[in-house]
Design a protein around this motif. Structure first.
Motif, PDB file in Angstrom:
ATOM      1  N   LYS A   3       0.859  -1.178   0.000  1.00  0.00           N
ATOM      2  CA  LYS A   3       0.000   0.000   0.000  1.00  0.00           C
ATOM      3  C   LYS A   3       0.899   1.232   0.000  1.00  0.00           C
ATOM      4  O   LYS A   3       1.793   1.347   0.829  1.00  0.00           O
ATOM      5  CB  LYS A   3      -0.821  -0.016   1.288  1.00  0.00           C
ATOM      6  CG  LYS A   3      -2.183   0.624   1.138  1.00  0.00           C
ATOM      7  CD  LYS A   3      -2.857   0.722   2.492  1.00  0.00           C
ATOM      8  CE  LYS A   3      -3.664  -0.513   2.852  1.00  0.00           C
ATOM      9  NZ  LYS A   3      -4.332  -0.371   4.163  1.00  0.00           N
ATOM     10  N   ILE A   4       0.713   2.148  -0.932  1.00  0.00           N
ATOM     11  CA  ILE A   4       1.555   3.360  -0.955  1.00  0.00           C
ATOM     12  C   ILE A   4       0.804   4.559  -0.400  1.00  0.00           C
ATOM     13  O   ILE A   4       1.387   5.402   0.281  1.00  0.00           O
ATOM     14  CB  ILE A   4       2.109   3.642  -2.385  1.00  0.00           C
ATOM     15  CG1 ILE A   4       3.115   4.772  -2.352  1.00  0.00           C
ATOM     16  CG2 ILE A   4       0.996   3.935  -3.372  1.00  0.00           C
ATOM     17  CD1 ILE A   4       3.906   4.910  -3.626  1.00  0.00           C
ATOM     18  N   ALA A  27      -4.291   3.211  -2.479  1.00  0.00           N
ATOM     19  CA  ALA A  27      -3.628   3.021  -3.764  1.00  0.00           C
ATOM     20  C   ALA A  27      -2.407   2.136  -3.514  1.00  0.00           C
ATOM     21  O   ALA A  27      -1.739   2.277  -2.492  1.00  0.00           O
ATOM     22  CB  ALA A  27      -3.204   4.353  -4.352  1.00  0.00           C
ATOM     23  N   TYR A  28      -2.147   1.227  -4.458  1.00  0.00           N
ATOM     24  CA  TYR A  28      -1.076   0.260  -4.271  1.00  0.00           C
ATOM     25  C   TYR A  28       0.085   0.543  -5.204  1.00  0.00           C
ATOM     26  O   TYR A  28      -0.095   1.077  -6.300  1.00  0.00           O
ATOM     27  CB  TYR A  28      -1.602  -1.158  -4.479  1.00  0.00           C
ATOM     28  CG  TYR A  28      -2.586  -1.542  -3.417  1.00  0.00           C
ATOM     29  CD1 TYR A  28      -2.173  -2.133  -2.232  1.00  0.00           C
ATOM     30  CD2 TYR A  28      -3.941  -1.251  -3.585  1.00  0.00           C
ATOM     31  CE1 TYR A  28      -3.076  -2.461  -1.234  1.00  0.00           C
ATOM     32  CE2 TYR A  28      -4.858  -1.565  -2.597  1.00  0.00           C
ATOM     33  CZ  TYR A  28      -4.422  -2.169  -1.420  1.00  0.00           C
ATOM     34  OH  TYR A  28      -5.312  -2.466  -0.435  1.00  0.00           O
ATOM     35  N   GLU A  29       1.283   0.161  -4.741  1.00  0.00           N
ATOM     36  CA  GLU A  29       2.518   0.451  -5.454  1.00  0.00           C
ATOM     37  C   GLU A  29       2.476  -0.034  -6.894  1.00  0.00           C
ATOM     38  O   GLU A  29       2.124  -1.174  -7.163  1.00  0.00           O
ATOM     39  CB  GLU A  29       3.671  -0.234  -4.728  1.00  0.00           C
ATOM     40  CG  GLU A  29       4.942   0.566  -4.723  1.00  0.00           C
ATOM     41  CD  GLU A  29       5.945  -0.066  -3.760  1.00  0.00           C
ATOM     42  OE1 GLU A  29       5.810   0.168  -2.559  1.00  0.00           O
ATOM     43  OE2 GLU A  29       6.832  -0.795  -4.230  1.00  0.00           O
ATOM     44  N   GLY A  30       2.832   0.850  -7.810  1.00  0.00           N
ATOM     45  CA  GLY A  30       2.965   0.471  -9.217  1.00  0.00           C
ATOM     46  C   GLY A  30       1.675   0.455 -10.009  1.00  0.00           C
ATOM     47  O   GLY A  30       1.698   0.249 -11.212  1.00  0.00           O
ATOM     48  N   GLU A  31       0.538   0.673  -9.360  1.00  0.00           N
ATOM     49  CA  GLU A  31      -0.717   0.596 -10.119  1.00  0.00           C
ATOM     50  C   GLU A  31      -1.107   1.964 -10.692  1.00  0.00           C
ATOM     51  O   GLU A  31      -0.587   2.997 -10.287  1.00  0.00           O
ATOM     52  CB  GLU A  31      -1.855   0.058  -9.242  1.00  0.00           C
ATOM     53  CG  GLU A  31      -2.396   1.066  -8.251  1.00  0.00           C
ATOM     54  CD  GLU A  31      -3.651   0.559  -7.529  1.00  0.00           C
ATOM     55  OE1 GLU A  31      -4.120  -0.549  -7.817  1.00  0.00           O
ATOM     56  OE2 GLU A  31      -4.144   1.299  -6.662  1.00  0.00           O
ATOM     57  N   THR A 158       7.348   8.911  -6.391  1.00  0.00           N
ATOM     58  CA  THR A 158       6.937   7.510  -6.364  1.00  0.00           C
ATOM     59  C   THR A 158       5.428   7.439  -6.571  1.00  0.00           C
ATOM     60  O   THR A 158       4.880   6.401  -6.882  1.00  0.00           O
ATOM     61  CB  THR A 158       7.314   6.840  -5.026  1.00  0.00           C
ATOM     62  OG1 THR A 158       6.874   7.680  -3.955  1.00  0.00           O
ATOM     63  CG2 THR A 158       8.801   6.634  -4.933  1.00  0.00           C
ATOM     64  N   LEU A 159       4.768   8.585  -6.341  1.00  0.00           N
ATOM     65  CA  LEU A 159       3.338   8.706  -6.607  1.00  0.00           C
ATOM     66  C   LEU A 159       3.114   9.973  -7.433  1.00  0.00           C
ATOM     67  O   LEU A 159       3.515  11.059  -7.028  1.00  0.00           O
ATOM     68  CB  LEU A 159       2.568   8.814  -5.286  1.00  0.00           C
ATOM     69  CG  LEU A 159       1.075   9.140  -5.389  1.00  0.00           C
ATOM     70  CD1 LEU A 159       0.316   8.016  -6.064  1.00  0.00           C
ATOM     71  CD2 LEU A 159       0.489   9.412  -4.014  1.00  0.00           C
ATOM     72  N   LYS A 185       3.669   4.800 -17.136  1.00  0.00           N
ATOM     73  CA  LYS A 185       3.273   3.518 -16.548  1.00  0.00           C
ATOM     74  C   LYS A 185       4.429   2.535 -16.559  1.00  0.00           C
ATOM     75  O   LYS A 185       4.632   1.781 -15.607  1.00  0.00           O
ATOM     76  CB  LYS A 185       2.085   2.931 -17.319  1.00  0.00           C
ATOM     77  CG  LYS A 185       0.772   3.580 -16.970  1.00  0.00           C
ATOM     78  CD  LYS A 185      -0.316   3.228 -17.964  1.00  0.00           C
ATOM     79  CE  LYS A 185      -0.671   1.742 -17.923  1.00  0.00           C
ATOM     80  NZ  LYS A 185      -1.749   1.458 -18.900  1.00  0.00           N
ATOM     81  N   THR A 190       3.700   4.866  -9.280  1.00  0.00           N
ATOM     82  CA  THR A 190       2.269   4.747  -9.001  1.00  0.00           C
ATOM     83  C   THR A 190       1.571   6.006  -9.507  1.00  0.00           C
ATOM     84  O   THR A 190       2.052   7.109  -9.274  1.00  0.00           O
ATOM     85  CB  THR A 190       2.026   4.613  -7.486  1.00  0.00           C
ATOM     86  OG1 THR A 190       2.893   3.611  -6.981  1.00  0.00           O
ATOM     87  CG2 THR A 190       0.572   4.265  -7.192  1.00  0.00           C
TER      88      THR A 190
END
Lengths: 242, 340
Positions: A3-4, A27-31, A158-159, A185, A190
């Motif tokens: 979870k970020i 929101a989750y990492e990388g999504e 990172t976000l 992407k 994220t």
């Protein structure tokens, strides 16, 4: 996935005008999380609460396990939250290069000299390299949108919060911006992405969240959200007693 | 070498000419009293003071987006602090000047915490209000000579040449400080704040801290500038030292005429202002009409050349004598298309 970002029961208002109430999501990492919703649903307000321009009067915003609810925007930026604006906000009298240099130096806490190399790299990635020494008030809308993304990217987020990057562009231009989003992407950042026009984003997001009157209406896979009766209603205003 | 880099002086013919011009100007200024007449020395003394003042208003309004109408407060505070320290405690003038600057700077810090949450006109009016309040407070104290003010007693024995060097050394040091500041990382952050304070914050620029530093710098330098002026004129009349028309209106005129947001604009504006105000003051029949004339000139310039003299020339010829611009072409080797 880790979870970020956690938005936990957030209430936010401009003065007495309450915009967000009891809003929660993760929101989750990388999504790529798409946020949709009709005008006035609170999409941009939510962005402001995440990047620190608006402090919620209740609830919490947690970033990488850290409570950032009351943190200033510039500190959040250095922690790794980048953002772009729906109506581009370039530093008018600075050149494109200088615009990105500000973000590259300040957004990462580096000196100007250390930031130059990354600045040039970001300009190449976003297709602005040839216009590096142009004063940004001379740019057309597509390049202003590119500059928004370039500045956001230069803070090494990172976000990344994308606020209606496609709004106001012609179809051909939308394609160019979408190529850029596809590139983002691929970098593993994220992304929380707002768009008013659902069609542009439905196919390229991992999850969709639909907001209505300041709270979350529905959350899930794009296909599920798009097929939902509730979403149809808030957008089209379908009668209850059909 | 580092210093040359900061001034963007490269090893090209153009840059060599520019460097030679700057060196020549410094030499002329430093030797002027030995070959120039008394009136020239006096005029250039005034220019040093007004250009410094203009550069400070420009630093606030033209580079940081802080439109202040309260610079006269620092002038008055710096001058009275100098007079009190020098008259009552025998502090040497140079030390008194610097301490006067420090007192002004401390006040600037207090003001920053109170006023920096305001924007635009609200900030402008509030700075003016504090300056007016300061003089009303100050004239109640016998220590500051009440409504009569104070003399800078030690300045009476100074020659015109010594007064000249106070002014010119200050000018050259301040010019150097302004250029270094604008070329620094802080300067880049200030430009961003000026152009868009919201986007600057979300790009990582600390808003309050950056504005606080620029308020402290202008507070200190304007305080010293006030001291230098009253070393030249000896008598500090409080209502004149804290007057918005004597100081801030002059600063606005200088910057608007010369070119807001340009480094050399206040220099051109300051030279014009001093010549004009000296000439107009010889026309005694005009009385206070000279303020009207300065106003008309400023309005005319705003209409004809809103970027000011230097700003307009730079725009037309694409050339800056001293620049704070970061050109990408300075960092990359491949040729960029010439479009702009």
């Amino acid at each position: 996935m880790e979870k970020i970002l956690s938005v936990d029961n957030v209430y936010a208002a401009y003065g007495k005008f309450k915009v967000l109430h009891s809003l929660s999501f993760d929101a989750y990492e990388g999504e790529v999380l798409g946020i949709i919703g009709p005008n006035g649903a609170g999409k941009t307000t939510l962005m402001n609460a995440i990047c620190g321009l608006l402090i919620p009067y209740e609830g919490k915003v947690i970033f990488n396990g850290r409570d950032i609810t009351k943190m200033k925007p510039d500190e959040r930026c250095r922690l790794g939250i980048g953002r772009t604006y729906q109506v581009p906000k370039p530093f008018d009298r600075l050149t494109v290069f200088e615009n990105v240099l500000v973000a590259s130096a300040y957004g990462t806490g580096r000196s100007e000299a250390e930031a130059v190399e990354d600045t040039i790299e970001v300009l190449k990635q976003t297709g602005l390299y040839a216009k590096g020494d142009v004063e940004s008030h001379n740019l057309a809308l597509l390049d202003r949108k590119r500059l928004e993304i370039a500045r956001g990217l230069a803070t090494k987020p990172t976000l990344l919060l994308l606020d209606e990057v496609a709004a106001g562009l012609t179809d051909a231009e939308v394609h160019e911006v979408m190529d850029l989003v596809e590139y983002l992407k691929g970098t593993g950042i994220t992304i929380i992405w707002i768009e008013h026009v659902i069609k542009t984003m439905a196919e390229s997001t991992d999850k969709l969240l639909c907001l209505a009157v300041g709270t979350n209406l529905i959350y899930g896979d794009p296909a599920y959200v798009m097929g939902s009766k509730d979403v149809e209603e808030v957008y089209l205003g379908v009668d209850d007693d059909e | 070498m580092k210093l040359l880099d900061l001034f963007r002086i490269q090893n090209t013919a153009n840059s060599k000419i520019r460097l030679a011009a700057i060196v020549a100007a410094v030499v002329v200024l430093m030797t002027l009293p030995s070959w120039g007449g008394g009136y020239a020395v006096f005029i250039v003394t005034l220019m040093g003071i007004y250009i410094t003042l203009g550069m400070m208003w420009n630093l606030l309004a033209g580079y940081s987006g802080l439109v202040s109408l309260g610079l006269q407060m620092y002038i008055g505070v710096g001058a009275f602090a100098l007079a009190a320290l020098s008259n009552y405690y025998g502090v040497p003038l140079v030390i008194g000047l610097l301490l006067g600057g420090v007192v002004s700077m401390v006040i600037a810090v207090g003001l920053s915490y109170l006023l920096l949450r305001m924007r635009g006109m609200y900030f402008a009016i509030a700075t003016w209000m504090f300056a007016e309040a300061m003089v009303l407070l100050l004239v109640n104290f016998e220590y500051f000579g009440r409504g009569q003010g104070l003399f800078v007693l030690a300045a009476r024995s100074l020659s015109e040449t010594e007064k000249y060097y106070f002014s010119i050394v200050m000018l050259l040091v301040v010019l150097l400080v302004v250029v270094l500041l604008l070329r620094s990382r802080l300067g880049l952050g200030l430009f961003a704040i000026r152009d868009n304070d919201v986007a600057s914050q979300t790009s990582g620029v600390p808003l309050f801290k950056s504005k606080l530093i620029v308020m402290m710098v202008t507070g200190f330098i304007t305080g010293v500038c006030g001291g230098v002026y009253y070393i030249a004129f000896v008598w500090i009349q409080p209502y004149s030292a804290f007057s918005i028309t004597t100081w801030t209106v002059a600063a606005v005129f200088i910057v608007v005429i010369g070119g807001i947001g340009t480094i050399t604009g206040p220099i051109v504006g300051g030279v014009i202002y001093v010549f004009l105000s000296q000439y107009l003051s010889t026309l005694t029949w005009m009385g206070s009409l000279n303020m009207v004339i300065l106003g008309v000139i400023a309005v005319a310039v705003i209409i004809v050349a809103p970027k000011g003299i230097v700003g307009t020339l730079q725009h037309r010829f694409g050339f800056e004598i001293i620049s704070a611009r970061r050109w990408m072409k300075g960092y990359v080797t491949d040729r960029l298309p010439d479009h702009i």
